[in-house]
Design a protein around this motif. Structure first.
Motif, PDB file in Angstrom:
ATOM      1  N   GLN A  51       0.828  -1.205   0.000  1.00  0.00           N
ATOM      2  CA  GLN A  51       0.000   0.000   0.000  1.00  0.00           C
ATOM      3  C   GLN A  51       0.862   1.255   0.000  1.00  0.00           C
ATOM      4  OE1 GLN A  51      -3.579   0.169   2.474  1.00  0.00           O
ATOM      5  NE2 GLN A  51      -2.749   2.039   3.372  1.00  0.00           N
ATOM      6  N   LEU A  52       0.641   2.105  -0.989  1.00  0.00           N
ATOM      7  CA  LEU A  52       1.256   3.423  -1.061  1.00  0.00           C
ATOM      8  C   LEU A  52       0.221   4.425  -0.556  1.00  0.00           C
ATOM      9  CD1 LEU A  52       2.635   3.129  -4.697  1.00  0.00           C
ATOM     10  CD2 LEU A  52       3.951   2.870  -2.582  1.00  0.00           C
ATOM     11  N   ASP A  53       0.591   5.266   0.389  1.00  0.00           N
ATOM     12  CA  ASP A  53      -0.319   6.280   0.923  1.00  0.00           C
ATOM     13  C   ASP A  53       0.005   7.632   0.288  1.00  0.00           C
ATOM     14  OD1 ASP A  53      -1.258   4.263   2.542  1.00  0.00           O
ATOM     15  OD2 ASP A  53      -0.298   5.013   4.365  1.00  0.00           O
ATOM     16  N   PHE A  54      -1.045   8.322  -0.124  1.00  0.00           N
ATOM     17  CA  PHE A  54      -0.926   9.649  -0.714  1.00  0.00           C
ATOM     18  C   PHE A  54      -1.888  10.584  -0.002  1.00  0.00           C
ATOM     19  CE2 PHE A  54       0.321   6.699  -4.020  1.00  0.00           C
ATOM     20  CZ  PHE A  54       1.451   7.288  -4.550  1.00  0.00           C
ATOM     21  N   ALA A  55      -1.619  11.888  -0.087  1.00  0.00           N
ATOM     22  CA  ALA A  55      -2.488  12.863   0.566  1.00  0.00           C
ATOM     23  C   ALA A  55      -2.642  14.099  -0.305  1.00  0.00           C
ATOM     24  CB  ALA A  55      -1.925  13.245   1.931  1.00  0.00           C
ATOM     25  N   PHE A  56      -3.785  14.741  -0.151  1.00  0.00           N
ATOM     26  CA  PHE A  56      -4.037  16.052  -0.754  1.00  0.00           C
ATOM     27  C   PHE A  56      -4.975  16.805   0.177  1.00  0.00           C
ATOM     28  CE2 PHE A  56      -7.305  13.247  -2.380  1.00  0.00           C
ATOM     29  CZ  PHE A  56      -8.474  14.001  -2.316  1.00  0.00           C
ATOM     30  N   GLU A  57      -4.981  18.115   0.051  1.00  0.00           N
ATOM     31  CA  GLU A  57      -5.836  18.930   0.911  1.00  0.00           C
ATOM     32  C   GLU A  57      -7.040  19.436   0.138  1.00  0.00           C
ATOM     33  OE1 GLU A  57      -3.249  21.997   2.399  1.00  0.00           O
ATOM     34  OE2 GLU A  57      -2.451  20.672   3.969  1.00  0.00           O
ATOM     35  N   THR A  58      -8.165  19.483   0.841  1.00  0.00           N
ATOM     36  CA  THR A  58      -9.361  20.163   0.347  1.00  0.00           C
ATOM     37  C   THR A  58      -9.734  21.192   1.411  1.00  0.00           C
ATOM     38  OG1 THR A  58     -10.772  18.440   1.311  1.00  0.00           O
ATOM     39  CG2 THR A  58     -10.231  18.234  -1.030  1.00  0.00           C
ATOM     40  N   TYR A  59     -10.701  22.022   1.098  1.00  0.00           N
ATOM     41  CA  TYR A  59     -11.008  23.132   1.979  1.00  0.00           C
ATOM     42  C   TYR A  59     -12.512  23.236   2.190  1.00  0.00           C
ATOM     43  CZ  TYR A  59      -6.403  23.852   0.118  1.00  0.00           C
ATOM     44  OH  TYR A  59      -5.111  23.639  -0.273  1.00  0.00           O
ATOM     45  N   LEU A  60     -12.891  23.478   3.441  1.00  0.00           N
ATOM     46  CA  LEU A  60     -14.279  23.764   3.777  1.00  0.00           C
ATOM     47  C   LEU A  60     -14.372  25.262   4.014  1.00  0.00           C
ATOM     48  CD1 LEU A  60     -14.911  20.873   6.345  1.00  0.00           C
ATOM     49  CD2 LEU A  60     -15.620  20.958   3.945  1.00  0.00           C
ATOM     50  N   ASP A  61     -15.406  25.881   3.472  1.00  0.00           N
ATOM     51  CA  ASP A  61     -15.584  27.305   3.694  1.00  0.00           C
ATOM     52  C   ASP A  61     -17.019  27.568   4.111  1.00  0.00           C
ATOM     53  OD1 ASP A  61     -17.106  27.282   1.339  1.00  0.00           O
ATOM     54  OD2 ASP A  61     -15.484  28.094   0.126  1.00  0.00           O
ATOM     55  N   ILE A  62     -17.383  28.827   4.156  1.00  0.00           N
ATOM     56  CA  ILE A  62     -18.706  29.201   4.650  1.00  0.00           C
ATOM     57  C   ILE A  62     -19.829  28.548   3.845  1.00  0.00           C
ATOM     58  CG2 ILE A  62     -18.865  31.324   3.287  1.00  0.00           C
ATOM     59  CD1 ILE A  62     -20.232  32.583   5.814  1.00  0.00           C
ATOM     60  N   SER A  63     -19.589  28.272   2.570  1.00  0.00           N
ATOM     61  CA  SER A  63     -20.639  27.647   1.746  1.00  0.00           C
ATOM     62  C   SER A  63     -20.947  26.218   2.195  1.00  0.00           C
ATOM     63  CB  SER A  63     -20.245  27.661   0.267  1.00  0.00           C
ATOM     64  OG  SER A  63     -19.136  26.813   0.049  1.00  0.00           O
ATOM     65  N   ASP A  64     -20.057  25.609   2.978  1.00  0.00           N
ATOM     66  CA  ASP A  64     -20.269  24.254   3.496  1.00  0.00           C
ATOM     67  C   ASP A  64     -20.898  24.260   4.893  1.00  0.00           C
ATOM     68  OD1 ASP A  64     -18.904  22.803   1.334  1.00  0.00           O
ATOM     69  OD2 ASP A  64     -17.116  23.822   2.082  1.00  0.00           O
ATOM     70  N   SER A  65     -21.174  25.430   5.456  1.00  0.00           N
ATOM     71  CA  SER A  65     -21.550  25.524   6.866  1.00  0.00           C
ATOM     72  C   SER A  65     -23.012  25.911   7.081  1.00  0.00           C
ATOM     73  CB  SER A  65     -20.656  26.559   7.567  1.00  0.00           C
ATOM     74  OG  SER A  65     -21.008  27.861   7.147  1.00  0.00           O
ATOM     75  N   TRP A  66     -23.458  25.727   8.315  1.00  0.00           N
ATOM     76  CA  TRP A  66     -24.802  26.154   8.711  1.00  0.00           C
ATOM     77  C   TRP A  66     -24.899  27.676   8.635  1.00  0.00           C
ATOM     78  CZ3 TRP A  66     -29.658  25.574   9.003  1.00  0.00           C
ATOM     79  CH2 TRP A  66     -30.440  26.417   9.774  1.00  0.00           C
TER      80      TRP A  66
END
Length: 188
Positions: free
Chosen positions: A131-146
């Motif tokens: 198993q090779l592990d990889f990572a990337f970032e995503t972002y949560l902003d106000i459009s994802d929130s209550w």
């Protein structure tokens, strides 16, 4: 975590697999008795690690998405795993060239993919899984929130009525006296 673009990229960019790239469901359903054509690769989600909310007045949070690329390779030549190790090294570099530094679309919602480590997860006298592990970032902003839902539920801002009560420090110890000294009406 949507891994479909990663699966598609591996199918298109890794000719050694001859299209034998599958997802987590196929990996989970694979039994020790099955002998799929090898080499094959399986893409599985591993974890999502969230950082703190980085905004004082809104919402912005970075999420690190980690996924695994499981290389399933033949190990017929010897039980010490030397044949499997040769396959893993060959395929690892092919997967690296397909994924490292690649940014999925939309590019402003993903960071580039980086390598996060690797480990042997299974080996018998017929095959090995690495198993090779990889990572990337995503972002949560106000459009994802209550907060966004709540703000969208407010009526349009049409103006403000402002009442002014001045502070008289000599009489009320730096507190307003309750008598309005002015009114301001702002219509938009």
């Amino acid at each position: 975590m949507n891994l479909d673009p990663i699966i598609s990229a591996l199918r298109a960019r890794c000719p050694t697999f001859q299209g034998r790239v599958a997802g987590a469901a196929q990996w989970a359903g694979l039994t020790e008795d099955e002998n799929p054509p090898l080499p094959a690769v399986y893409v599985v989600p591993l974890r999502e690690d969230a950082g703190p909310n980085e905004s004082e007045v809104s919402y912005f949070q970075t999420v690190t998405n980690t996924f695994g690329v499981i290389l399933l390779v033949p190990n017929f030549a010897d039980e010490r795993g030397q044949d499997a190790a040769r396959w893993i090294e060959l395929l690892k570099h092919e997967v690296f060239r397909a994924l490292l530094s690649w940014t999925m679309e939309p590019r402003d919602e993903h960071s580039e993919i980086v390598f996060d480590g690797g480990s042997l997860i299974y080996m018998d006298d017929a095959r090995a899984a690495y198993q090779l592990d990889f990572a990337f970032e995503t972002y949560l902003d106000i459009s994802d929130s209550w907060q966004e839902v709540e703000l969208n539920g407010l009526p349009p801002f049409e103006g403000a009525d402002i009442n002014v009560d001045c502070v008289d420090p000599s009489m009320h110890k730096n507190r307003p006296d309750g008598q309005l000294e002015g009114r301001i009406k702002v219509d938009l």
